[in-house]
Design a protein around this motif. Sequence first.
Motif, PDB file in Angstrom:
ATOM      1  N   THR A 186     -26.455  16.533 -34.856  1.00  0.00           N
ATOM      2  CA  THR A 186     -25.096  16.933 -35.226  1.00  0.00           C
ATOM      3  C   THR A 186     -24.409  15.789 -35.985  1.00  0.00           C
ATOM      4  O   THR A 186     -23.402  15.235 -35.513  1.00  0.00           O
ATOM      5  CB  THR A 186     -24.282  17.275 -33.962  1.00  0.00           C
ATOM      6  OG1 THR A 186     -24.381  16.153 -33.045  1.00  0.00           O
ATOM      7  CG2 THR A 186     -24.798  18.523 -33.277  1.00  0.00           C
ATOM      8  N   PRO A 187     -24.918  15.432 -37.167  1.00  0.00           N
ATOM      9  CA  PRO A 187     -24.411  14.229 -37.847  1.00  0.00           C
ATOM     10  C   PRO A 187     -22.942  14.332 -38.254  1.00  0.00           C
ATOM     11  O   PRO A 187     -22.203  13.355 -38.135  1.00  0.00           O
ATOM     12  CB  PRO A 187     -25.316  14.113 -39.088  1.00  0.00           C
ATOM     13  CG  PRO A 187     -25.912  15.457 -39.280  1.00  0.00           C
ATOM     14  CD  PRO A 187     -26.014  16.073 -37.923  1.00  0.00           C
TER      15      PRO A 187
ATOM     16  N   ALA B  18     -21.251   8.199 -43.161  1.00  0.00           N
ATOM     17  CA  ALA B  18     -21.682   8.231 -41.754  1.00  0.00           C
ATOM     18  C   ALA B  18     -22.564   9.454 -41.513  1.00  0.00           C
ATOM     19  O   ALA B  18     -23.600   9.372 -40.854  1.00  0.00           O
ATOM     20  CB  ALA B  18     -20.467   8.250 -40.834  1.00  0.00           C
ATOM     21  N   GLU B  19     -22.148  10.586 -42.064  1.00  0.00           N
ATOM     22  CA  GLU B  19     -22.929  11.812 -41.866  1.00  0.00           C
ATOM     23  C   GLU B  19     -24.348  11.636 -42.413  1.00  0.00           C
ATOM     24  O   GLU B  19     -25.330  11.993 -41.752  1.00  0.00           O
ATOM     25  CB  GLU B  19     -22.229  12.989 -42.552  1.00  0.00           C
ATOM     26  CG  GLU B  19     -22.961  14.306 -42.332  1.00  0.00           C
ATOM     27  CD  GLU B  19     -22.283  15.492 -43.015  1.00  0.00           C
ATOM     28  OE1 GLU B  19     -21.260  15.290 -43.694  1.00  0.00           O
ATOM     29  OE2 GLU B  19     -22.797  16.610 -42.867  1.00  0.00           O
ATOM     30  N   GLN B  20     -24.442  11.055 -43.624  1.00  0.00           N
ATOM     31  CA  GLN B  20     -25.772  10.870 -44.227  1.00  0.00           C
ATOM     32  C   GLN B  20     -26.618   9.928 -43.381  1.00  0.00           C
ATOM     33  O   GLN B  20     -27.795  10.159 -43.123  1.00  0.00           O
ATOM     34  CB  GLN B  20     -25.628  10.294 -45.644  1.00  0.00           C
ATOM     35  CG  GLN B  20     -25.206  11.348 -46.656  1.00  0.00           C
ATOM     36  CD  GLN B  20     -24.843  10.744 -48.004  1.00  0.00           C
ATOM     37  OE1 GLN B  20     -24.852   9.528 -48.171  1.00  0.00           O
ATOM     38  NE2 GLN B  20     -24.499  11.594 -48.949  1.00  0.00           N
ATOM     39  N   ARG B  21     -26.008   8.840 -42.952  1.00  0.00           N
ATOM     40  CA  ARG B  21     -26.684   7.824 -42.155  1.00  0.00           C
ATOM     41  C   ARG B  21     -27.200   8.435 -40.844  1.00  0.00           C
ATOM     42  O   ARG B  21     -28.339   8.207 -40.435  1.00  0.00           O
ATOM     43  CB  ARG B  21     -25.641   6.749 -41.891  1.00  0.00           C
ATOM     44  CG  ARG B  21     -26.051   5.512 -41.248  1.00  0.00           C
ATOM     45  CD  ARG B  21     -26.670   4.530 -42.253  1.00  0.00           C
ATOM     46  NE  ARG B  21     -27.597   3.699 -41.518  1.00  0.00           N
ATOM     47  CZ  ARG B  21     -27.203   2.782 -40.655  1.00  0.00           C
ATOM     48  NH1 ARG B  21     -25.936   2.533 -40.518  1.00  0.00           N
ATOM     49  NH2 ARG B  21     -28.087   2.116 -39.949  1.00  0.00           N
ATOM     50  N   LEU B  22     -26.360   9.221 -40.200  1.00  0.00           N
ATOM     51  CA  LEU B  22     -26.728   9.792 -38.898  1.00  0.00           C
ATOM     52  C   LEU B  22     -27.784  10.888 -39.063  1.00  0.00           C
ATOM     53  O   LEU B  22     -28.684  11.024 -38.233  1.00  0.00           O
ATOM     54  CB  LEU B  22     -25.479  10.324 -38.173  1.00  0.00           C
ATOM     55  CG  LEU B  22     -24.426   9.250 -37.830  1.00  0.00           C
ATOM     56  CD1 LEU B  22     -23.208   9.882 -37.160  1.00  0.00           C
ATOM     57  CD2 LEU B  22     -25.011   8.169 -36.933  1.00  0.00           C
ATOM     58  N   ALA B  23     -27.679  11.643 -40.158  1.00  0.00           N
ATOM     59  CA  ALA B  23     -28.701  12.669 -40.420  1.00  0.00           C
ATOM     60  C   ALA B  23     -30.053  11.998 -40.630  1.00  0.00           C
ATOM     61  O   ALA B  23     -31.080  12.445 -40.099  1.00  0.00           O
ATOM     62  CB  ALA B  23     -28.307  13.506 -41.635  1.00  0.00           C
ATOM     63  N   ALA B  24     -30.045  10.892 -41.399  1.00  0.00           N
ATOM     64  CA  ALA B  24     -31.302  10.181 -41.670  1.00  0.00           C
ATOM     65  C   ALA B  24     -31.895   9.608 -40.387  1.00  0.00           C
ATOM     66  O   ALA B  24     -33.107   9.432 -40.277  1.00  0.00           O
ATOM     67  CB  ALA B  24     -31.056   9.062 -42.683  1.00  0.00           C
TER      68      ALA B  24
END
Length: 259
Positions: free
Chosen positions: A21-22, A10-16
């Motif tokens: 604030t992923p 999820a963090e990677q997806r949101l950062a992309a």
Amino acid sequence: MIVREALREAEQRLAAAGIETPRVDAEWIVAHVLGTTRSGVYAHLDDEVELDGLVDRRAGREPLAYVLGEWGFRRLTLKTDKRALVPRPETEIVVERALALLGAVESPRVLDIGVGSGAIALALKDERPDARVVGVDVSHDALALARENAAALQLDVELRAGDETAAAEGWDLVVSNPPYVESLIGLQPELRHEPHVALLGEGFHERIAETAQTRALVLEVGDDQARDVERALRDAGYTDVAITLDLAGVERVVEGRRA
Ligand SMILES: C[S@@+](CC[C@H](N)C(=O)[O-])C[C@H]1O[C@@H](n2cnc3c(N)ncnc32)[C@H](O)[C@@H]1O
């Protein structure tokens, strides 16, 4: 998928997707699904979790509050969805200043113009139970959400269709966080998911200041609007006109009193 992997993906997806604030958003989503707090997530790292498209919605830049379906405001947890603006932390200052201006007035009559999700009106009723609070909005969608929030929180607030002209009815306090954005161009993509009627508008502060029949007025303002609104309040005969900064140091709330 286990929580540890779900968080990482999820963090990677949101950062992309450009979310600032992923990790925090990933924690919020996982915590919501698990029914725990953000820090509580770390007690479940090896448990299974199914995020059911919530990360996709956030990656599509839907506001986190809409994805979670609820959001904290003052002491309340409000239901939040696309029918009304997400309650903002800076709007909590409107409530704080309103409570200060109400002071010891007994059973004050309070009007919230543009009640939206009910955030200001419900927080005022929660923190000043003797107040007789009325919230008006031109959006029937927003009023429906505000009514759901009032019912869930068992807060007795009158919610009705209406506009800024309600300010002329005679009140102890009028509060408003009116639409004050001129254009969405260049602003964060999340705003495009919120109702335009809640965001785009001009001249509300001045109209309210001119027409309100009230002993006190508290208005949230946009960036760089505070000085003009301060002047409008003085021109309309308000005294003790003051500006309060938000947590980012921006002049955000203008207030005044009138005899
Ligand atoms: C910035 S939102 C504030 C919502 C809520 N009070 C809050 O602070 O989260 C502005 C609200 O004003 C409503 N609104 C727009 N034009 C209005 C008008 N002429 N009279 C009353 N409400 C209006 C919108 O529907 C929206 O709910």
